[in-house]
Design an enzyme around this catalytic site. Structure first.
Site, PDB file in Angstrom:
ATOM      1  CE  LYS A  19      -3.433  -2.829  -0.059  1.00  0.00           C
ATOM      2  NZ  LYS A  19      -4.221  -3.365   1.017  1.00  0.00           N
TER       3      LYS A  19
HETATM    4  C1  LIG Z   1      -5.118  -4.465   1.583  1.00  0.00           C
HETATM    5  C2  LIG Z   1      -6.596  -4.496   1.606  1.00  0.00           C
HETATM    6  C3  LIG Z   1      -7.328  -4.893   2.738  1.00  0.00           C
HETATM    7  C4  LIG Z   1      -6.720  -5.547   3.934  1.00  0.00           C
HETATM    8  O1  LIG Z   1      -5.654  -4.910   4.504  1.00  0.00           O
HETATM    9  P1  LIG Z   1      -4.598  -5.753   5.384  1.00  0.00           P
HETATM   10  O2  LIG Z   1      -3.780  -4.650   5.991  1.00  0.00           O
HETATM   11  O3  LIG Z   1      -3.819  -6.603   4.437  1.00  0.00           O
HETATM   12  O4  LIG Z   1      -5.346  -6.526   6.389  1.00  0.00           O
HETATM   13  C5  LIG Z   1      -8.716  -4.758   2.700  1.00  0.00           C
HETATM   14  N1  LIG Z   1      -9.345  -4.299   1.624  1.00  0.00           N
HETATM   15  C6  LIG Z   1      -8.680  -3.939   0.500  1.00  0.00           C
HETATM   16  C7  LIG Z   1      -9.451  -3.433  -0.667  1.00  0.00           C
HETATM   17  C8  LIG Z   1      -7.293  -4.051   0.460  1.00  0.00           C
HETATM   18  O5  LIG Z   1      -6.643  -3.730  -0.668  1.00  0.00           O
END
Ligand SMILES: *Cc1c(COP(=O)(O)O)cnc(C)c1O
Length: 384
Positions: free
Chosen positions: A180
């Site tokens: 991210k």
């Molecule tokens: C990355 C992501 C999540 C979950 O995040 P984590 O930190 O990996 O638990 C949830 N929804 C979307 C759309 C994501 O891209």
């Protein structure tokens, strides 16, 4: 292999984490609050509550908004599993809405059609980093007692009609996973303008305890009450030190992602069978992903394999959730439920995009895509 995403950690980040290791508190300390304030300020929201992952943030947000057993939560069919799973954690029922074929955001009309007496919330994903159609979502939710939740795990730094993502829904969720925009290793946050929602998320991340350790300390008391079932979803100060250092570089990295996306746009214009997702002029895109749709006559899996074989780490975001065995078995979902999502799935490809990529990397990806399309085309001719 050129990956589809890659985190960046520099000396400043490392120094920040090393300093945090020498601090008095390793968790539940001042860096957590500082990171919460910094993310909230960046998004323009009044409050931020840090938790151990984006998934935990979704779970905490659903809890804070009162979703419980039997409640229905409308989620898009094209998203990461966590968006739906967090509803199941609460005993709630995820109801899958179809997506807009050109943006892959939740289709407001289908979300509206799926509202029942038991619907409590609509969760929209700002897919790939472009905000969903928040105008229409608000129009649908207004007056029906349905809350709006933003799964903005792709979209830190995006905006809708000049308003930062973070202020578009009752609660907005971010992830700080390494793919991210900002990473804390693992981590997540709920941002909101509602102080009650923020307080409920903080209690939920700490076992449902009414007074956390720092508050007991400052009041000189030992007693506390467990007032509801919560979890240990805390995010440590170490992680927040990394997040704070990363956040300082976000504006620059967003600009870099946007510049690389513009270069992809320009270069891909010459490939007829490749269509980048549509840009909404009301949105400012954060470009977590650069997603294209291939012409329906092209076998996406063949292109995927050809690109991988040439060292380009393309990916597919996502398989339609309702077709996974878990939801089929638990909820009885099946093919045909969300036809646009199912059609889109057969044609989508995420091309590598991360701030440290070079212009030459983009040229290489586009050149390799052109070659892979030619190979897929001739394969089709050979098969015919
Ligand atoms: C990355 C992501 C999540 C979950 O995040 P984590 O930190 O990996 O638990 C949830 N929804 C979307 C759309 C994501 O891209």
């Amino acid at each position: 292999m050129l990956p589809y995403a890659r985190h960046e950690v520099d000396e400043e980040d490392i120094d920040a984490v090393v300093r945090a290791l020498g601090a008095e508190r390793l968790t539940s300390g001042p860096l957590v609050e500082a990171f919460e304030r910094a993310v909230a300020a960046f998004t323009g929201a009044a409050h931020g509550a840090a938790v151990s992952s984006g998934t935990a943030a979704l779970h905490a947000a659903y809890h804070a908004l009162g979703l419980g057993p039997g409640d229905e939560v409308i989620v898009p069919a094209i998203t990461f599993a966590a968006t739906a799973n967090a509803a199941l954690y609460q005993g709630a029922i995820p109801v899958f809405a179809d997506v807009c074929p050109d943006t892959l955001a939740i289709a407001p009309a289908d979300a509206a059609a799926k509202i029942t007496d038991r619907t409590r919330a609509i969760v929209a994903v700002d897919y790939a980093g472009q905000p969903a159609d928040w105008d229409r979502l608000h129009a649908i939710a207004a007056g029906r007692g349905v809350d709006l939740i933003a799964d903005s795990c792709h979209a830190l730094g995006a905006a809708w009609r000049g308003r930062q993502v973070g202020g578009l829904a009752a609660a907005t969720v971010f992830s700080f996973h390494p793919v991210k925009h900002v990473t804390t290793g693992e981590g997540g946050m709920v941002v909101t303008d509602d102080p009650d929602i923020a307080a409920r998320v903080r209690r939920f991340r700490n076992h449902g305890i009414d007074l956390d350790a720092a508050s007991r300390e400052s009041r000189g008391v030992h007693a506390y009450s467990v007032v509801e079932l919560g979890y240990n979803y805390r995010l440590a100060d170490l992680n927040c030190a990394l997040g704070l250092a990363q956040l300082g570089k976000l504006a620059k990295r967003l600009a870099r992602r946007r510049a690389l996306a513009a270069l992809y746009d320009a270069r891909l214009a010459s490939l007829e069978e490749v269509n980048p997702l549509k840009r909404d002029e009301r949105a400012e895109h954060a470009f977590h992903l650069y997603v294209v749709r291939l012409d329906a006559r092209i076998d996406r899996d063949q292109v995927f394999a050809a690109m991988r074989a040439r060292g380009i780490g393309v990916n597919v975001h996502y398989q339609p959730l309702h077709l996974h065995p878990l939801y089929r078995q638990r909820l009885g979902t099946r093919p045909g439920l969300c036809p646009e999502a199912e059609r889109a799935y057969r044609s989508i490809l995420s091309l590598p995009l991360f701030p440290a990529m070079t212009e030459a990397d983009v040229e290489l990806v586009v050149g390799t895509l052109g070659d892979s399309l030619a190979q897929a085309r001739s394969g089709r001719v050979a098969a015919a």
